[in-house]
Design an enzyme around this catalytic site. Sequence first.
Site, PDB file in Angstrom:
ATOM      1  N   ARG A  28     -12.174  -4.231  -7.255  1.00 48.76           N
ATOM      2  CA  ARG A  28     -12.011  -5.093  -6.081  1.00 48.76           C
ATOM      3  C   ARG A  28     -13.385  -5.444  -5.526  1.00 48.76           C
ATOM      4  NH1 ARG A  28      -8.089  -2.619  -1.611  1.00 48.76           N
ATOM      5  NH2 ARG A  28      -9.805  -1.131  -1.568  1.00 48.76           N
ATOM      6  N   TYR A  60     -11.079   0.415  10.688  1.00 49.89           N
ATOM      7  CA  TYR A  60     -12.247   0.877   9.918  1.00 49.89           C
ATOM      8  C   TYR A  60     -12.580   0.001   8.721  1.00 49.89           C
ATOM      9  CZ  TYR A  60      -8.593   3.438   7.259  1.00 49.89           C
ATOM     10  OH  TYR A  60      -7.469   3.795   6.570  1.00 49.89           O
ATOM     11  N   LYS A  61     -11.775  -1.039   8.476  1.00 50.31           N
ATOM     12  CA  LYS A  61     -12.067  -1.931   7.355  1.00 50.31           C
ATOM     13  C   LYS A  61     -12.940  -3.085   7.877  1.00 50.31           C
ATOM     14  CE  LYS A  61      -8.170  -0.143   4.832  1.00 50.31           C
ATOM     15  NZ  LYS A  61      -6.740  -0.211   4.543  1.00 50.31           N
ATOM     16  N   ASP A  64       1.865  -5.146   8.334  1.00 45.62           N
ATOM     17  CA  ASP A  64       0.686  -4.286   8.243  1.00 45.62           C
ATOM     18  C   ASP A  64      -0.529  -5.195   8.066  1.00 45.62           C
ATOM     19  OD1 ASP A  64      -1.405  -2.598   7.532  1.00 45.62           O
ATOM     20  OD2 ASP A  64      -0.075  -1.172   6.541  1.00 45.62           O
ATOM     21  N   PHE A  98       0.861  -1.187   0.000  1.00 40.48           N
ATOM     22  CA  PHE A  98       0.000   0.000   0.000  1.00 40.48           C
ATOM     23  C   PHE A  98       0.899   1.240   0.000  1.00 40.48           C
ATOM     24  CE2 PHE A  98      -3.057   2.924   2.120  1.00 40.48           C
ATOM     25  CZ  PHE A  98      -4.140   2.739   1.288  1.00 40.48           C
TER      26      PHE A  98
HETATM   27  C1  LIG Z   1      -6.000   0.964   4.561  1.00 38.72           C
HETATM   28  C2  LIG Z   1      -4.544   0.774   4.737  1.00 38.72           C
HETATM   29  C3  LIG Z   1      -3.783   1.737   5.410  1.00 38.72           C
HETATM   30  C4  LIG Z   1      -4.435   2.994   5.897  1.00 38.72           C
HETATM   31  O1  LIG Z   1      -3.588   3.854   6.562  1.00 38.72           O
HETATM   32  P1  LIG Z   1      -4.199   5.155   7.233  1.00 38.72           P
HETATM   33  O2  LIG Z   1      -3.089   5.729   7.979  1.00 38.72           O
HETATM   34  O3  LIG Z   1      -5.372   4.729   8.050  1.00 38.72           O
HETATM   35  O4  LIG Z   1      -4.682   6.040   6.139  1.00 38.72           O
HETATM   36  C5  LIG Z   1      -2.441   1.491   5.594  1.00 38.72           C
HETATM   37  N1  LIG Z   1      -1.850   0.359   5.114  1.00 38.72           N
HETATM   38  C6  LIG Z   1      -2.571  -0.572   4.447  1.00 38.72           C
HETATM   39  C7  LIG Z   1      -1.912  -1.808   3.972  1.00 38.72           C
HETATM   40  C8  LIG Z   1      -3.928  -0.386   4.226  1.00 38.72           C
HETATM   41  O5  LIG Z   1      -4.632  -1.297   3.559  1.00 38.72           O
END
Ligand SMILES: *Cc1c(COP(=O)(O)O)cnc(C)c1O
Length: 423
Positions: A383, A229-230, A204, A125
């Site tokens: 997705r 939040y996911k 992560d 990401f």
């Molecule tokens: C959604 C996601 C994030 C989100 O990071 P934020 O700091 O909440 O914006 C980070 N890493 C991965 C792999 C994600 O899927």
Amino acid sequence: MKTYYNTALKRDANDPLAGFRKEFVSEESLIYLDGNSLGKLPQKTIDLTTKLVQVEWGNRLIRGWNDGWMDLSNRMAQKIAPLVGAQEDEIFVGDSTSINLYKLAFAALKIQEGKTKIVSDDLNFPTDLYVIQGLIQHQFKQHQLALLQSADGISMEESQWRSQIDKDTALVCLSHVVYKSAFMYPMKEVTEWAHQNNSLILWDLSHSAGVVDIVLNESNADMAVGCTYKYLNGGPGAPAFLYVRKELQEKLLNPISSWFGHEKPFDFNLNYEPSSSIQKFAVGTPNILSLAAIEPGLDITRKAGLRAIRQKSVFQTQFLWDLIEAELLPLGFQFASPKESEKRGSHISIQHPEAYRINRAMIEPQFNTKVIIPDFRPPNNIRLGIAPLYLRYIELYDAVIRIKEILISKEYERFGKEKLAVT
Ligand SMILES: *Cc1c(COP(=O)(O)O)cnc(C)c1O
């Protein structure tokens, strides 16, 4: 098709998790396939946040801190710990995933003196890579970021991580489940290999927390960060969490030393003394409103149990895979996710040259039909996220039939090719 339809109905009727759907706000005319980006609103969160604002903030005011706000982050950590296979004193809840990643990567690089290689991958990401790039640019100027290269843009070959993680590697930083393809790394094996090379590893968990049975302790993982939040349904921008293996906690220093990470914040000492617990990773005052709002989602997940959630996720992704294979591949779609469920998280990406406009047509149908919300990731991925707590099999069936209809009718041609700000 009839058989898929019947299978869907039968699976829904026999689904042990079917009862959990009513715990969430749902609209029957909307098929939501984006729980991997922003989970649904739990019913309980509505009352909880109203009471929180009206009573706890409105009436109790500053007294709220002694009524439970001070301990809130800790209480949420206790609820998250078993969901990721960790102990409660190894989890801190607060800040965003990006900030937590920064804190832990910084701390790890500081104690890995003499080693200058950081390993990540080209499937990661972007925020994770940006955080590392920033650390190198501003602080660790001798370090280099080595990106494992995926041969197919979907999965990572074992030979890649075995050859790139070596004695020079200070830190390995990877997404457990990658956001585009849903490829899932074998956490235990990669962690073990990193340790054989005296490297630290930071996982992560944003795309696996709440939907994959994660085993941080069993894998002997050093550090982790993740989203609430996911799949955990904590609400937009909800506080993230971080994990640090118990034995490592004393060695790691939070690069942002603040009063909430102090051993005794309310002594108001002029000198910083880090907390002896995981609380040392706090940065400033916790976001009480959003922190409190993650509790209902955590409770539902705990009640359903991760084993059952993962099992349904595997069944549903397989069902969706078979449907796509039968109905959409003949129309020019391609898979962009691993085929084997043990190498896959809880979404399936499919590619089509017109993916962006097809995605738009799913969300904004021309006629009176169900709205379907997946998401689009460039250059041409749709997705389809599977959140087993509220998703029905029949919705997967309906979604695939609808995509087919959009393709055949060319309904997507109503839309321009320019992208909206948030896809
Ligand atoms: C959604 C996601 C994030 C989100 O990071 P934020 O700091 O909440 O914006 C980070 N890493 C991965 C792999 C994600 O899927």
